[in-house]
Each structure stands twice: as structure tokens, then as C-alpha cells.
Design a protein around this motif. Sequence first.
Motif, PDB file in Angstrom:
ATOM      1  N   THR A 851       0.743  -1.080   0.032  1.00 37.42           N
ATOM      2  CA  THR A 851       0.022  -0.109  -0.195  1.00 37.42           C
ATOM      3  C   THR A 851       0.714   1.104   0.008  1.00 37.42           C
ATOM      4  OG1 THR A 851      -1.707  -1.383   1.173  1.00 37.42           O
ATOM      5  CG2 THR A 851      -1.793   1.138   1.332  1.00 37.42           C
ATOM      6  N   ILE A 852       1.882   1.330   0.753  1.00 35.25           N
ATOM      7  CA  ILE A 852       2.904   2.424   0.867  1.00 35.25           C
ATOM      8  C   ILE A 852       3.555   2.652  -0.264  1.00 35.25           C
ATOM      9  CG2 ILE A 852       4.935   3.260   2.004  1.00 35.25           C
ATOM     10  CD1 ILE A 852       3.908   1.882   4.621  1.00 35.25           C
ATOM     11  N   ALA A 853       4.093   1.470  -0.982  1.00 34.75           N
ATOM     12  CA  ALA A 853       4.924   1.524  -2.104  1.00 34.75           C
ATOM     13  C   ALA A 853       4.115   2.014  -3.504  1.00 34.75           C
ATOM     14  CB  ALA A 853       5.601   0.104  -2.550  1.00 34.75           C
ATOM     15  N   ASN A 854       2.936   1.351  -3.657  1.00 35.53           N
ATOM     16  CA  ASN A 854       1.930   1.841  -4.423  1.00 35.53           C
ATOM     17  C   ASN A 854       1.141   3.284  -4.340  1.00 35.53           C
ATOM     18  OD1 ASN A 854      -0.044   1.207  -6.656  1.00 35.53           O
ATOM     19  ND2 ASN A 854      -1.492   1.922  -5.024  1.00 35.53           N
ATOM     20  N   ALA A 855       1.091   4.023  -3.283  1.00 33.26           N
ATOM     21  CA  ALA A 855       1.034   5.343  -2.798  1.00 33.26           C
ATOM     22  C   ALA A 855       2.022   6.304  -3.165  1.00 33.26           C
ATOM     23  CB  ALA A 855       0.480   5.737  -1.578  1.00 33.26           C
ATOM     24  N   ILE A 856       3.236   5.950  -2.965  1.00 31.23           N
ATOM     25  CA  ILE A 856       4.456   6.648  -3.468  1.00 31.23           C
ATOM     26  C   ILE A 856       4.567   6.721  -4.892  1.00 31.23           C
ATOM     27  CG2 ILE A 856       7.095   6.511  -3.362  1.00 31.23           C
ATOM     28  CD1 ILE A 856       6.932   5.201  -0.862  1.00 31.23           C
ATOM     29  N   GLN A 857       4.326   5.646  -5.435  1.00 36.68           N
ATOM     30  CA  GLN A 857       4.395   5.630  -6.958  1.00 36.68           C
ATOM     31  C   GLN A 857       3.376   6.170  -7.605  1.00 36.68           C
ATOM     32  OE1 GLN A 857       4.975   1.610  -8.452  1.00 36.68           O
ATOM     33  NE2 GLN A 857       4.979   2.463 -10.706  1.00 36.68           N
ATOM     34  N   ILE A 887      11.365   2.344   2.350  1.00 37.24           N
ATOM     35  CA  ILE A 887      10.667   2.081   1.216  1.00 37.24           C
ATOM     36  C   ILE A 887      10.752   3.292   0.163  1.00 37.24           C
ATOM     37  CG2 ILE A 887       8.324   1.777   0.382  1.00 37.24           C
ATOM     38  CD1 ILE A 887       7.650   0.175   2.980  1.00 37.24           C
ATOM     39  N   LEU A 888      10.720   4.620   0.967  1.00 39.46           N
ATOM     40  CA  LEU A 888      11.259   5.641   0.036  1.00 39.46           C
ATOM     41  C   LEU A 888      12.353   5.543  -0.664  1.00 39.46           C
ATOM     42  CD1 LEU A 888       9.340   8.432   2.530  1.00 39.46           C
ATOM     43  CD2 LEU A 888       8.656   8.143  -0.001  1.00 39.46           C
ATOM     44  N   GLU A 889      13.454   5.242  -0.091  1.00 39.13           N
ATOM     45  CA  GLU A 889      14.810   5.236  -0.619  1.00 39.13           C
ATOM     46  C   GLU A 889      14.870   4.234  -1.521  1.00 39.13           C
ATOM     47  OE1 GLU A 889      16.980   4.559   2.883  1.00 39.13           O
ATOM     48  OE2 GLU A 889      17.201   6.574   3.557  1.00 39.13           O
ATOM     49  N   LYS A 890      13.981   3.033  -1.247  1.00 37.42           N
ATOM     50  CA  LYS A 890      14.144   2.066  -2.438  1.00 37.42           C
ATOM     51  C   LYS A 890      13.432   2.405  -3.760  1.00 37.42           C
ATOM     52  CE  LYS A 890      12.615  -2.791  -3.430  1.00 37.42           C
ATOM     53  NZ  LYS A 890      11.932  -3.893  -2.738  1.00 37.42           N
ATOM     54  N   HIS A 891      12.089   2.999  -3.815  1.00 32.90           N
ATOM     55  CA  HIS A 891      11.660   3.629  -4.670  1.00 32.90           C
ATOM     56  C   HIS A 891      12.202   4.685  -5.611  1.00 32.90           C
ATOM     57  CE1 HIS A 891       8.104   5.141  -7.363  1.00 32.90           C
ATOM     58  NE2 HIS A 891       8.509   6.277  -6.872  1.00 32.90           N
ATOM     59  N   ALA A 892      13.164   5.709  -4.792  1.00 30.40           N
ATOM     60  CA  ALA A 892      14.064   6.543  -5.294  1.00 30.40           C
ATOM     61  C   ALA A 892      15.135   5.972  -6.076  1.00 30.40           C
ATOM     62  CB  ALA A 892      14.371   7.429  -4.142  1.00 30.40           C
ATOM     63  N   GLY A 893      15.816   4.788  -5.532  1.00 31.92           N
ATOM     64  CA  GLY A 893      16.707   4.335  -6.292  1.00 31.92           C
ATOM     65  C   GLY A 893      16.238   3.667  -7.494  1.00 31.92           C
ATOM     66  N   GLU A 894      15.187   2.984  -7.404  1.00 29.26           N
ATOM     67  CA  GLU A 894      14.563   2.404  -8.682  1.00 29.26           C
ATOM     68  C   GLU A 894      14.529   3.374  -9.757  1.00 29.26           C
ATOM     69  OE1 GLU A 894      11.204   0.465  -7.102  1.00 29.26           O
ATOM     70  OE2 GLU A 894      12.209  -1.341  -6.350  1.00 29.26           O
ATOM     71  N   GLN A 895      13.874   4.673  -9.320  1.00 28.89           N
ATOM     72  CA  GLN A 895      13.614   5.821 -10.365  1.00 28.89           C
ATOM     73  C   GLN A 895      14.872   6.239 -10.975  1.00 28.89           C
ATOM     74  OE1 GLN A 895      10.180   5.389 -10.712  1.00 28.89           O
ATOM     75  NE2 GLN A 895      10.034   7.602 -10.366  1.00 28.89           N
ATOM     76  N   CYS A 896      15.928   6.303 -10.230  1.00 28.89           N
ATOM     77  CA  CYS A 896      17.326   6.697 -10.816  1.00 28.89           C
ATOM     78  C   CYS A 896      17.911   5.680 -11.692  1.00 28.89           C
ATOM     79  CB  CYS A 896      18.453   6.969  -9.530  1.00 28.89           C
ATOM     80  SG  CYS A 896      17.812   8.205  -8.664  1.00 28.89           S
ATOM     81  N   ALA A 897      17.536   4.204 -11.360  1.00 26.24           N
ATOM     82  CA  ALA A 897      17.893   3.467 -12.084  1.00 26.24           C
ATOM     83  C   ALA A 897      17.310   3.290 -13.507  1.00 26.24           C
ATOM     84  CB  ALA A 897      17.973   2.058 -11.529  1.00 26.24           C
TER      85      ALA A 897
END
Length: 897
Positions: A851-857, A887-897
Motif C-alpha cells: 500500500t505504501i509503495a503503491n501510494a509513493i508511486q 521504502i521511500l529510498e528503495k523507490h527513489a533508487g529504482e527511479q534513478c536506475a
Amino acid sequence: MQLLDSSQPLRSTCPYCGVGCGVAVNQDAAGIQLVGDPWHPANFGRLCSKGSALAETLEHDGRLLHPLVDGQRTSWDEALERVADGFSQIVAAYGPDAVAFYVSGQILTEDYYVANKLMKGFIGSANIDTNSRLCMSTAVAAHKRAFGADAVPVCYEDIEQADLVVIVGSNYAWAHPVLYQRLAAAKKSRPDMQVVVVDPRRTATCDIADLHLAIAPGADAYLFNGLLHHLRREDALALSYVEQHVEGFATAFEAARAVGSIPKVAQVCGVPESQVGEFFRMFARTERTVTIFSQGINQSSSGVDKANAIINVHLATGRIGKPGMGPFSVTGQPNAMGGREVGGLANQLAAHMDFSDAENIELVKRFWNAPNIARQPGLKAVDMFQAIGSGRIKAVWIIGTNPAVSLPDADKVRAALMACELVVVSDCVRHTDTTACADILLPAAGWGEKDGTVTNSERRISRQRALLPAAGEARPDWWIISQVAQRMGYAEAFDYTKPAQIFREHARLSGFENVPDFRSGGQRAFDIGALAALSDAEYEALQPVQWPVNSASPQGTQRLFADGQFYTPNGKARMIAVAPRLPAVVTDSDFPLVLNTGRIRDQWHTMTRTGKVPRLSAHSYEPYVQVQAEDAQRYRLQDGGLARLTSRHGSMLARVQVSDDQRPGSVFVPMHWNDAFAKAARVDALVAPITDPISGQPESKHTPVRVAPYRPAWQGFVLSRKRLELPDTSYCACSRGTGYWRHEIAGEMLPGEWRDWVQGAENDAGEWIEYRDAAMGRYRAACLQDGRLEAVFFLAPDQRLPEREWLSSLFGQAILQPAELAGLLSARPPLGAVSDTGRIVCACFSVGAKTIANAIQTQGLGSVEAVGACLKAGTNCGSCVPEIRRILEKHAGEQCA
């Protein structure tokens, strides 16, 4: 369930950690409502996930409701007579040291007082000890060596006022969440505040750390001796303060010099020189420094020396007794401090008096009118249970604790209890590992039914008030003990009818012949004599207050030693010459890894209370072993697989978590699981009965172990509306969900027919559907009753099993829809289903990782605050904030990748 008074909020104190948070309870049409008390100075309305869920633990399921003798229900009169006669006969035949009490930091001060008075004053033995021996006896000994008294010098406000907070051996964010949130809020409002965490593990506490020193396990005294040497070499000492108010500094400095310079300290501690140097410089230049320490220091074979090494640097710099500075031992249990006040430890007498002082013994003897008073210390916890095992102690009364789980070498503890002539257990829970060993079970009142006081980590006494009528025939501990005392012939000394009487007597003893001296108070640190004349109404209305509370400080005392005077014969504090030493037992080729035990975020002790709350089991629902990635590869451990941990004393099974939060060579296992919730998962069965020679506290942070993959013949999980007995399982971890029980299982022998095994375990005549893949060895089945899901079974030859979250959500529905039925045995939710939240991250609001990851995205959330505003996650106790940040850091890392 009806509150005793629903006309206004009832105020009490949380029964979990030593923070001592206030709670306010009322009742409305929706039921009992519980919130943090905004007026209580420990928490100002904040509560952690466990405290927030207290109202969900008040139901009577699982309670011990009636006295039992040899497994049979009996009357209170018969049970009490059996206890009194049993103890009296053994004392008559073998002497008073043949009996023992083992009590708990979760009982109230009034309960503690009566138990200590009966054993030490009238039975005539000091064989009463407490599970607080396992968590804070080291701090007690260190305080007494340094200050002449077990006196915590600081208050909670000092944490917020400090410019540097050093946290040593404590996952503060999870073990003391409300204090951690006060620290986090202070740091946010004052960005110049710095936080250093000293811990072999990277824990959630490191989320706000400016520096994390991941030192080698057991190296703390080297670090703080090195710091003392650095402070002297850099002329960062408060020499005038030391000369006027401290003794022993010369030998302490000499011992510190032997540790050597920063490079040598860094080598021993296993951290970079740059980090050690930065920590030393931060400490040297920051006057307002608080050092918080807890179990990582205390639970050690040299814990007292480690604690004194910490206290030494504060004494040497004069950083004590003033706002924003001081050494601070935070206690693990709600009333560990109250137990210290009344003499709950075997080496204490009462009211902070000691057996080492003959005048103290005579004083207490006269006050109690107790001619048979004990005159020497009793056996400390580990020694006590070894004496039970050897037959020296023939009767033991265990009150409010579960030593068959929590003591080291737990298998031998269980065996000792099973062989003991008489085992009496007072508890509010019917089935625990320890109640299974009892001859006599006495039903005790639980939290919400008890009335008395507790003392938190900052010496603050608070009222814990009865909110509900007692369950069944349960009675307060003080009443049970007093009734036994009367039947043993001590009626006049134990004629209590209410806890206020006991408190007044306790307060009178604290001030009894506590004559004034140079401190303008009494000669003994613990003194609440000003409360000795409280009326019943004043006791009922007693507001939180910090001791001493006496003629010099009738409103209480915020912090101690402001005048530089200590409770030693000459009024000076003592610096202790510490010769650092590593743990007593070291790793070798047979046991190459160091096992560290500790708490997790949402569970408490052996889970008898928190295990009842579904949302508290959602974050960590089975025992696990956390292993560093290189070690996992070296020992062929697979993330999510099962592993067997073995020491020289025992073994256990746990789920593997591969994490770089661990140091190489170290593993971590939570302390909470036991036979009531998981088969073969008692971590203290592995821990050696090695203790600090001064405090008697066990070394729970350094057990040499080996870890190997556990490869059963099959693995699986079961979700069922009822808890099941699952035969032929070698591993079974149970946790309660909302409307269902979750069982994670494994076995070494395949049943002859899965269908028979499954339907025999569920024992339900509903409609069964099943799927079998004989070639792959997989079997799945579900039981429905009138369209409602009753149970699902997923079984396979390995741990490759579907996620449980969507399946779990189906138990909240009255009837499954066709699309849900279609996906049931594949564990695939229908297209567009939103109930697959992922593993729960925020226990307060049941918000999952997906739920958190989906809302971040989808909503572009970029901060913890944004996630909180959107989902509420992280906005209550804050314990999940570090995980949200990851979770925020992981999403940011995936965005950068």
C-alpha cells in the motif's frame, strides 16, 4: 465488558516498558476506548503500537480464572491452605533457604513489597529474586559503585535538552518507542542536536543517528575507556569538579590509559579510526551530553564494568546533575524500578537498604517487627534455578513471569521445575511454558484489574488504577501473598485490606530513621516519606511524582546530584578503574557465530498479552534469525528458508532473514517466541547461564552458535478460523490474525495421504475443494461453510509458497465471490483487487508495504510526512518511520536506475 466507572476517563499507566506512559480509558457505544494521557509527563499523550492496542487485550480468552491444584479446579481457601502448608512444611524440615520466590517487574510496587516482606522478614530467607535481574541489575550495581546508591540521576527532559545523545546497546526506537519519539522530535526542532548510536547491529534507532558505531559485540568498555583516555589527553576534563566531587579518578585514568589511543580502540572495536575519532571529538566538545544505555550493556558477563565505564566519562567531565546531561539507564519493564525500591532483588533488603550494613538489617527488623529477618543475600535468578535443579530449593513460588522461556539454559530451567517438590505459579494466563510445570496455579488480576503504583525509568511513581472488575476468581497479587502469609502464622504483619495501606507502609519505611545529613535530605537516596500520610482519597488521586519526595523536596525531585553530593560516606562519587574484558565464552570452529537476543517492535516479553492482538503480530509473525549476507552465503542459508541454530546448551528453529544490518559473524534472534506460539523456538534454550560476577545478570548478547539450513521434507502454511493442533510438524509458528489463525509449518515425515491429514487437522464437516500436483509434491485445500471460508492449506516440498495477505483478507468476508473462489487455490486475487496490502509496516493503522509503495508511486509521495498525510502510517507511535523511509529510498533508487 464494562468499566468500573464510565462517567469520566479513567487514568492509569501502561504495563509495558519502563517509559511508564500514562493512558486514559473511557467507554462509549463502540466499546472501551484507550488513548495516551495528554497530562502524563512521561508521554504527553503519545503511545507506542503496543500501548495503543491495550484495549484489545482485555478480553478473558486464555485467562486463568480459577485456582487449580494438581490440574483440578478448587476453592481459594483450599489452594491457599495448600500453598501455606507446603511452604511451612518445607521450611520446618529443611530451613528457610529451601524455599524461594521468583517475581516480576510487571507486578505492582505494593505486590512486590508484600512478597519481599514475607520472604525476607518472616520466612527468614533472602531467596526472592525477580526477572528484573535479567534486564537492569547491572545498572543497579554500577549506580551503587559510582553514586553510593541505586539512583538514576537524569529525567526525560534531559534527553530533549541535550546537544549530544549517545545511545549504547539499545534499539531505542523499538524498545522505548515513546522516548525515542521525544528524542526524534527534539532533533527535528533543533537540527544541531547530534545522535550517536553504539550497537553491533544497524537498528531502527539508527534512522536519526549522525554516527553509527557498529562495534564488535562486547567491546563497549574498550570504547568508553578509550574515550576517557582521549578526554584526559585533550584536556577536556572538568578538573575542578573532579577534585571536589569525585574519588578514584587516578586509578580510573590509569586503567583507561592502558587501553591506548584511537587506532588501538578502533582495532579492538572493529570500526574505522575515523569513526572512533569523530565520536571522541563530538563527546569532548559537547557539554550537554546524555548517554543512554540498556540491555546491550547490561546483559553481559562484564556489564557492571561497562556501565561504570560510561558513568566514568560523565563524572570526569562533570556532566551530571545538570539539565541536558548525565548517564541514563533505561529499564525494560514497567516496574523494574519499583522492585528495586522495595528490595525485590535477592541481594537487597528493602527501601534501598542492604545486607552489607548491619544497621540496615536491624532497622528493617524493628520496623517490620520481624525477629526472623534474613541476614544475608539470597540466590540470584540463575543460581536460584540451578539450586532448584539440584534439589537445594524444594519449593518455589513464581509470580507474574515465565522463566521456562526467559531464563538462560531454558531447557534446564524447565527440567528443574518439573522435578521440584512444590511449584506454585500466580499468573493471569492459563497456558504458558511455566504454568505447565506448576502443581498449584493461582489466578492473578491482570492489567486493568490491578490497583497500585509503578515507578518508571526517571524515578517517577505513577498510579496504575483498576479499570475493570477482576476476571473470574482472579485476585490481586498482594491479596494472594497476604492470605498465604496469614495462613503461615503471620496474620498481624499482613492484615492489609487495600493497596493504599501497603503504599503508606512502604513510604514510612523509606523515611524511617532516614536522618538528614549534608544533602539536606536523608542519608538514603530512596525516600518517599512525604507520601506516608496519604489518605485513601489522596492515594487514589496521586499524581505522577519523582522521588525523593520528602521534607526537603515535598513536590518531588527532577534530577539528582545537582549539588555535587553523592550517597557515599564522604559525599563524593567514585570513578571505577575498569579493566575491559571480552565476553567469557568465545566463538570457535564448532560455534563460529555470535548470537544476540533482543526485542522486536510490536511484541512484549513472551507474548501472553500482545500475542492476542492481530495487528501486533502482522509485522513479525514467526521467529526469525537475522544473518549478514556474506554469512548467509558461507553457511548456505537462503533468505526465507528455515535454519537450525545450535549452541552448547540447546537448539531452535527460525526463519532466515538476510540483512546487511548485521555485522559479519553475528546473528540476531528475538526473545519472544515460546512453546505457546512456536514449536522449537525458545532462543534462551541456547543461552549459557554465564553471569556478571557482581550483578548476576546473564550474558544474553553473546552466545557462540552455529547456524545451518534446516531442510524438512515439506513446508507450508495454514490459515484457519480456529487455532489448530497440527500433528507431525517439526516446526509450527502460530499467530493471530483478524478473524483467523496463521500457522507456518514444516515436517520431516510426509503423511500417507494429504487429504486425510488436512481434514483431520481442521476437523470440519464443511465443503472441501482441493488441488494436487503429485509431480511437484504440492497440495492445496480449502474448507468452506455456506460460502464462508473456514480454512486454507498450502503445502509444498520447499518454502516457495504464495503470499498470505490476500488469502488472509478473505476471512473478513461473509461469503466469497465467484472470482475469489476461482483464485483461492492459486492465491491470486481477482484483477483490480485492492486487499493485497503486503506485509504490515504500520501496526497502529494496519498499513502494508505494498500500500505504501503503491501510494509513493501513484501519488508521487516523496517524504515520510507525505506518506503519513496520505495513509496515516507513521503518524501515531512513529516506530514504523524508519521502515517507511527505507521504502521511500528503495523507490527513489529504482527511479534513478
